[in-house]
Design a protein around this motif. Structure first.
Motif, mmCIF file in Angstrom:
data_model
loop_
_atom_site.group_PDB
_atom_site.id
_atom_site.type_symbol
_atom_site.label_atom_id
_atom_site.label_comp_id
_atom_site.label_asym_id
_atom_site.label_seq_id
_atom_site.Cartn_x
_atom_site.Cartn_y
_atom_site.Cartn_z
ATOM 1 N N GLY B 36 0.826 -1.198 0.000
ATOM 2 C CA GLY B 36 0.000 0.000 0.000
ATOM 3 C C GLY B 36 0.853 1.236 0.000
ATOM 4 N N ALA B 40 -0.864 4.421 4.258
ATOM 5 C CA ALA B 40 -2.055 3.592 4.066
ATOM 6 C C ALA B 40 -2.502 2.920 5.365
ATOM 7 N N SER B 209 -5.308 0.530 1.350
ATOM 8 C CA SER B 209 -5.349 1.938 0.988
ATOM 9 C C SER B 209 -6.275 2.642 1.958
ATOM 10 N N TYR B 302 -1.372 -3.200 -8.483
ATOM 11 C CA TYR B 302 -1.212 -2.176 -7.451
ATOM 12 C C TYR B 302 -1.754 -0.838 -7.947
ATOM 13 N N TYR B 305 -5.531 -0.710 -8.203
ATOM 14 C CA TYR B 305 -6.298 -0.565 -6.964
ATOM 15 C C TYR B 305 -5.963 0.680 -6.167
ATOM 16 N N THR B 306 -4.790 1.237 -6.367
ATOM 17 C CA THR B 306 -4.438 2.416 -5.566
ATOM 18 C C THR B 306 -4.186 3.619 -6.440
ATOM 19 N N GLU B 309 -6.223 7.063 -6.602
ATOM 20 C CA GLU B 309 -6.195 7.884 -5.391
ATOM 21 C C GLU B 309 -4.764 8.146 -4.954
ATOM 22 N N PHE B 310 -3.845 7.514 -5.666
ATOM 23 C CA PHE B 310 -2.472 7.493 -5.182
ATOM 24 C C PHE B 310 -1.911 8.887 -4.912
ATOM 25 N N GLU B 313 -3.468 10.650 -1.972
ATOM 26 C CA GLU B 313 -3.168 9.934 -0.747
ATOM 27 C C GLU B 313 -1.744 10.166 -0.271
#
Ligand code: ATP
Ligand code: MG
Lengths: 260, 328
Positions: B36, B40, B209, B302, B305-306, B309-310, B313
């Motif tokens: 993550g 995270a 996440s 990866y 899924y992230t 928003e990476f 975030e």
């Protein structure tokens, strides 16, 4: 309880072993107390002849030596929290929190380490003063009392220092606070000069100054006419203060754990 | 029986919500990876499981014991290797291991021979009596792992065991961990930023996440869960955002993200998508240096899924805490 004692022993051992690896630190540990003794001893040599007196002896070094044992122990204590901060900064202490180590031992071992060093230094100061002609009026008992006073003096303020270290967790802040507390308490005492020679308001303030409690207890056993009640009373005060500050340090450690 | 049960854990630090109902399970003997972005909640999860900190709500069990109600039982059953090294640098490797064994209740011959064995196993036999200050980063990290293992725990937590190691030391650490996982029949929970590491070591993994598990499975399952193929376009100049918008709008492109000058997209069919991607970029006058295509890798999983928003975030994570989230 026995676990807590055993773990404290392990942790004290860790700290002392690490310190033994620092030759300069050891050299200063041995030399510094003598510097106090010789420097102040020369500087104020003649004050025992001041009108008003109150020194109980004409030998200033005899008056001074027991107080230097206490002063050295006190200053050592004010700095003892620095080791806690570096233990936290280097993540050594947090690592132990994932083991079944006794939490109290992590705090108490810092106080014990600090007090042990103060006693060793105290013994050195007393040996040097013996060589300088200081005679302890109550003999061996007097030695034991002085070293006990040094240990209690140290643990009382080491507990405070650990607690402050755990609250501020910054070396610079810790240094500022140690200076802020250390010098005033030192000067508000009869360490260097008879209590009768200082201003009246300071005499009153000194009554409430733990540094002065230690100085009184240690000096009583060196000079003739020892007042054992006063010795016992002041040692008891220091003991009570040690318990209180150790409790404070333990409480701040719990507060620290909640921030992890 | 599951060696680790994590059920709806929540934890906040003043105004930062570090864990928001994280849930997963790790079977006995398994190597489980937590992946993550920064912030995270990986380290926070590990700190809760290692009893360093208490959750606000939810339940967690390690080796069958509740982490809040029976912390000491958990502490005897686990080894914990924190994100930032906790070795005592003024002591020797051997002294570090001996003390760790003692507070875990070991003593005498048994402890001495176990410490000797650990030094041997970690390749520190010769350095064992030297002060840690003089160790290399890799040696220090191996000692960290040794401190987590000296008392033969059932469960080992490794928080980014190879961050900061050079590729060679990292590969050596992987071998080490693989050997340990077999030899000592351990359950391992490992956090990492390296997909390669998770792929290599983990039997199963979860991508985390914002304090929650977004997907969980074996590396193979996760890769297969992404349909299609991955197409990577190396852009010639800096118009990455524009390129992303252009490509994402094309038919047959499932998603597109940029990573520096690299445009990663996942497409239904590479053979059909590549010509249309190239002509669309050319029409906008965006230069292309290289194009590659491959089956979806863990990197793609990866990012899938992230990724979206990476950026946001990562910013947030940094604002909340500047970098290393060691226990403080
Ligand atoms: N002791 C703490 N005090 C305050 N906030 C914290 C603390 N520990 C973690 N946080 C915050 O909680 C969030 C989750 O942090 P955590 O360390 O679990 O992330 P991580 O997934 O391990 O990230 P990284 O990959 O950077 O190590 C972050 O926003 C962080 O700033
Ligand atoms: Mg982390």
């Amino acid at each position: 309880m026995t676990i807590a004692v055993r773990h404290t022993w392990f942790m004290v051992g860790r700290q002392l072993r690490n310190l033994m690896r620092e030759p300069i630190w050891i050299a200063l540990l041995l030399v510094q107390p003598m510097v106090w003794l010789l420097l102040y001893g020369q500087l104020f040599k003649r004050v025992t002849h001041l009108p008003g007196g109150g020194f109980g002896t004409t030998s200033y070094i005899t008056f001074l030596a027991p107080a230097i044992v206490i002063m050295n122990s006190f200053f050592g204590a004010t700095w003892s929290g620095m080791a806690m901060i570096s233990g936290l900064d280097r993540d050594v202490l947090p690592r132990f929190l994932a083991t079944p180590v006794s939490r109290i031992s992590l705090v108490v071992s810092q106080i014990v380490r600090s007090a042990l060093i103060a006693v060793i230094q105290g013994a050195i100061i007393l040996l040097v003063s013996l060589a300088l002609g200081v005679r302890v009026h109550t003999g061996v008992v007097g030695w034991v009392v002085m070293l006990t006073a040094a240990a209690l003096m140290n643990s009382a303020f080491a507990g405070l220092s650990q607690g402050i270290a755990l609250l501020v967790r910054k070396e610079a802040t810790m240094i500022a606070i140690a200076n802020f507390i250390g010098l005033p308490l030192f000067f508000l005492s009869s360490t260097l000069i008879s209590i009768r020679q200082i201003p009246h308001w300071m005499q009153i303030a000194a009554k409430f100054n733990p540094v002065n409690w230690g100085v009184i207890a240690a000096r009583e056993v060196v000079l003739p006419g020892t007042d054992w009640n006063s010795v016992g009373f002041h040692l008891a005060l220091l003991f009570a203060l040690s318990v209180a500050t150790a409790a404070f340090a333990t409480w701040t450690f719990r507060a620290y754990q909640r921030t992890i | 029986m599951d060696a680790i049960v994590v059920d709806e854990l929540r934890k906040r630090y003043s105004d930062v919500r570090a864990l928001e109902g994280i849930t997963f399970g790790v079977r006995t003997g398994e190597v489980f990876g937590l992946l993550g972005p920064n912030g995270a909640g990986k380290s926070t999860t590990v700190k809760v499981l290692a009893t360093l900190t208490k959750p606000d709500s939810g339940r967690a069990e390690v080796a069958g014991r509740d982490v809040v109600r029976e912390p000491n039982a958990v502490r005897r059953a686990i080894g914990y290797v924190p994100q930032s090294s906790g070795v005592d640098r003024d002591a020797t490797g051997r002294e570090n291991l001996m003390l760790q064994g003692r507070v875990q209740g070991m003593s005498g011959r048994a402890l001495e021979s176990r410490v000797g064995e650990m030094l041997e196993l970690l390749g520190l036999a010769e350095a064992g009596d030297r002060v840690v200050r003089g160790y290399s980063g890799g040696m220090k990290r191996r000692l960290d792992v040794g401190l987590g293992l000296v008392h033969r725990p059932q469960v080992l937590f490794l928080d980014e065991p190879t961050t900061g190691l050079d590729p060679e030391a990292r590969a050596a650490m992987w071998d080490e961990l693989e050997r340990l996982a077999e030899g000592e029949s351990l359950t391992i929970l490992l956090t990492t930023h390296y997909m390669e590491e998770a792929d290599e070591l983990a039997d199963r993994l979860a991508i985390v996440s914002r304090g929650r598990v977004v997907v969980e499975g074996t590396p193979e399952e996760l890769k297969q869960s992404l349909r299609g193929e991955a197409v990577e376009v190396e852009l010639g100049d800096g118009r990455a955002a524009e390129a992303e918008a252009v490509v994402a709008a094309l038919d047959g492109v499932l998603e597109a993200t940029v990573d520096g000058r690299r445009l990663r997209s996942r497409v239904a069919s590479g053979a059909r998508a590549i010509p249309s991607i190239l002509s669309a970029l050319e029409a906008k006058g965006i230069g292309v240096e290289a194009v590659t295509t491959h089956r979806p890798s863990l990197d793609d999983v990866y990012l899938h899924y992230t990724g979206r928003e990476f950026a946001a975030e990562d910013e947030q994570g940094r604002a909340g805490d500047s970098g290393g989230n060691g226990p403080r």
